[in-house]
Design a protein around this motif. Structure first.
Motif, mmCIF file in Angstrom:
data_model
loop_
_atom_site.group_PDB
_atom_site.id
_atom_site.type_symbol
_atom_site.label_atom_id
_atom_site.label_comp_id
_atom_site.label_asym_id
_atom_site.label_seq_id
_atom_site.Cartn_x
_atom_site.Cartn_y
_atom_site.Cartn_z
ATOM 1 N N LEU A 13 4.724 -9.643 12.505
ATOM 2 C CA LEU A 13 5.171 -9.667 11.120
ATOM 3 C C LEU A 13 6.413 -8.801 10.954
ATOM 4 C CD1 LEU A 13 1.709 -9.251 9.398
ATOM 5 C CD2 LEU A 13 2.921 -11.363 9.862
ATOM 6 N N ASP A 14 7.291 -9.215 10.022
ATOM 7 C CA ASP A 14 8.468 -8.382 9.772
ATOM 8 C C ASP A 14 8.107 -7.264 8.787
ATOM 9 O OD1 ASP A 14 8.386 -9.578 7.298
ATOM 10 O OD2 ASP A 14 10.255 -10.672 7.515
ATOM 11 N N ASN A 15 9.075 -6.386 8.518
ATOM 12 C CA ASN A 15 8.788 -5.181 7.726
ATOM 13 C C ASN A 15 8.321 -5.506 6.314
ATOM 14 O OD1 ASN A 15 9.582 -3.868 9.963
ATOM 15 N ND2 ASN A 15 11.375 -2.885 9.094
ATOM 16 N N MET A 16 8.932 -6.489 5.672
ATOM 17 C CA MET A 16 8.536 -6.831 4.304
ATOM 18 C C MET A 16 7.113 -7.391 4.251
ATOM 19 S SD MET A 16 10.930 -5.735 2.516
ATOM 20 C CE MET A 16 10.527 -6.365 0.907
ATOM 21 N N GLU A 17 6.738 -8.174 5.247
ATOM 22 C CA GLU A 17 5.370 -8.708 5.300
ATOM 23 C C GLU A 17 4.365 -7.587 5.542
ATOM 24 O OE1 GLU A 17 6.327 -13.172 7.035
ATOM 25 O OE2 GLU A 17 6.043 -11.507 8.440
ATOM 26 N N ILE A 18 4.740 -6.622 6.379
ATOM 27 C CA ILE A 18 3.862 -5.468 6.629
ATOM 28 C C ILE A 18 3.651 -4.684 5.345
ATOM 29 C CG2 ILE A 18 3.695 -3.249 7.828
ATOM 30 C CD1 ILE A 18 5.090 -4.576 10.218
ATOM 31 N N LEU A 19 4.732 -4.455 4.606
ATOM 32 C CA LEU A 19 4.624 -3.712 3.343
ATOM 33 C C LEU A 19 3.758 -4.454 2.338
ATOM 34 C CD1 LEU A 19 8.280 -2.436 2.914
ATOM 35 C CD2 LEU A 19 6.293 -1.171 3.714
ATOM 36 N N ALA A 20 3.906 -5.767 2.273
ATOM 37 C CA ALA A 20 3.098 -6.553 1.337
ATOM 38 C C ALA A 20 1.617 -6.488 1.701
ATOM 39 C CB ALA A 20 3.586 -7.994 1.323
ATOM 40 N N LEU A 21 1.300 -6.583 2.986
ATOM 41 C CA LEU A 21 -0.101 -6.509 3.416
ATOM 42 C C LEU A 21 -0.686 -5.122 3.197
ATOM 43 C CD1 LEU A 21 -0.060 -8.675 6.648
ATOM 44 C CD2 LEU A 21 -1.240 -9.173 4.514
ATOM 45 N N LEU A 22 0.119 -4.080 3.421
ATOM 46 C CA LEU A 22 -0.375 -2.724 3.158
ATOM 47 C C LEU A 22 -0.691 -2.549 1.677
ATOM 48 C CD1 LEU A 22 1.938 -0.472 5.366
ATOM 49 C CD2 LEU A 22 -0.510 -0.835 5.639
ATOM 50 N N LYS A 24 -1.397 -4.950 -0.545
ATOM 51 C CA LYS A 24 -2.469 -5.837 -1.004
ATOM 52 C C LYS A 24 -3.828 -5.456 -0.426
ATOM 53 C CE LYS A 24 -3.809 -10.658 -1.165
ATOM 54 N NZ LYS A 24 -3.542 -11.999 -0.683
ATOM 55 N N ASN A 25 -3.882 -5.267 0.882
ATOM 56 C CA ASN A 25 -5.176 -5.063 1.545
ATOM 57 C C ASN A 25 -5.629 -3.604 1.581
ATOM 58 O OD1 ASN A 25 -5.137 -7.787 2.054
ATOM 59 N ND2 ASN A 25 -4.466 -7.571 4.165
ATOM 60 N N HIS A 26 -4.676 -2.666 1.605
ATOM 61 C CA HIS A 26 -5.041 -1.262 1.795
ATOM 62 C C HIS A 26 -4.631 -0.377 0.616
ATOM 63 C CE1 HIS A 26 -5.910 -2.450 5.916
ATOM 64 N NE2 HIS A 26 -4.713 -3.008 5.976
ATOM 65 N N HIS A 27 -4.060 -0.977 -0.417
ATOM 66 C CA HIS A 27 -3.638 -0.247 -1.624
ATOM 67 C C HIS A 27 -2.755 0.942 -1.270
ATOM 68 C CE1 HIS A 27 -6.453 -2.773 -3.726
ATOM 69 N NE2 HIS A 27 -7.428 -2.360 -2.931
ATOM 70 N N CYS A 28 -1.842 0.722 -0.344
ATOM 71 C CA CYS A 28 -0.950 1.768 0.129
ATOM 72 C C CYS A 28 0.487 1.298 -0.101
ATOM 73 C CB CYS A 28 -1.216 2.037 1.607
ATOM 74 S SG CYS A 28 -0.209 3.351 2.285
ATOM 75 N N ILE A 29 1.185 1.931 -1.012
ATOM 76 C CA ILE A 29 2.559 1.560 -1.337
ATOM 77 C C ILE A 29 3.501 2.432 -0.505
ATOM 78 C CG2 ILE A 29 4.259 1.295 -3.172
ATOM 79 C CD1 ILE A 29 1.776 -0.434 -3.577
ATOM 80 N N VAL A 30 4.330 1.773 0.296
ATOM 81 C CA VAL A 30 5.280 2.463 1.167
ATOM 82 C C VAL A 30 6.643 1.821 0.947
ATOM 83 C CG1 VAL A 30 5.836 3.030 3.564
ATOM 84 C CG2 VAL A 30 3.465 2.877 2.866
ATOM 85 N N SER A 31 7.683 2.629 0.912
ATOM 86 C CA SER A 31 9.028 2.075 0.750
ATOM 87 C C SER A 31 9.499 1.458 2.065
ATOM 88 C CB SER A 31 9.998 3.164 0.300
ATOM 89 O OG SER A 31 10.233 4.067 1.358
#
Length: 183
Positions: A13-22, A24-31
């Motif tokens: 997965l690319d970086n934007m997909e990783i951020l979206a999954l984090l 959605k699934n882990h409730h972790c917002i990262v820039s």
């Protein structure tokens, strides 16, 4: 969080997909910038640490044995990515040229083999399709051919291609007068 990032990265997965999954699934917002720093800290690079070429060649040879012989290097590159291999697309193209030169030449000339199938006889299999190119003008063409003899069973024009009742109506009229079609 770092474990999840590593797993998602290794999935391809690319970086934007990783951020979206984090998020959605882990409730972790990262820039985006912070995610790049985390990947650097974990020593996860997209353009470094490539998979050994022997493994890539083995995957390509395995895929060429099946239906992969009909596909090009872009499709094979995606198959390598799905197998969690890190490889450059150019190397996949070169390996395909070395492993399967006949297939590459046939694809370049536009002479790909069509799939073959056997039909047990007339009316065993019918192929239905519709033609949408004239849809802006309010015309949709529906057709059916016999798979054995390639004889046109019907060809009709209608107003819509997306309504399943159209095919149902055509099929019901065909089967009501089916004694004319069974030859």
């Amino acid at each position: 969080m770092e474990k999840c990032i590593r797993v998602y990265f290794e999935m391809g997965l690319d970086n934007m997909e990783i951020l979206a999954l984090l998020a959605k699934n882990h409730h972790c917002i990262v820039s985006y910038r912070h995610s790049k720093q985390i990947l650097k800290k974990l020593r996860l690079f997209r353009r470094k640490h490539y998979t050994p070429r022997e493994d890539v060649v083995a995957i390509i040879k395995d895929n060429i044995k099946g239906s992969g012989r009909l596909h090009g290097y872009r499709w094979m590159f995606m198959k390598c990515r799905q197998a969690c291999l890190t490889i450059q697309k150019e190397y996949v193209r070169i390996f395909m040229q070395i492993i399967n030169p006949e297939g590459v030449e046939m694809r370049q000339k536009g002479r790909s083999h069509r799939r073959e199938y056997c039909s047990k006889g007339p009316n065993f299999i019918w192929h239905l399709d519709s033609y949408d190119k004239l849809k802006p003008f309010g015309i949709c063409i529906h057709g059916c051919i016999d798979g054995f003899s390639r004889l046109i069973i019907w060809l009709e024009a209608g107003q819509t291609c997306s309504d399943p009742r159209v095919f149902q109506g055509i099929l019901s009229t065909i089967f009501f007068r089916s004694e004319d079609l069974w030859w």
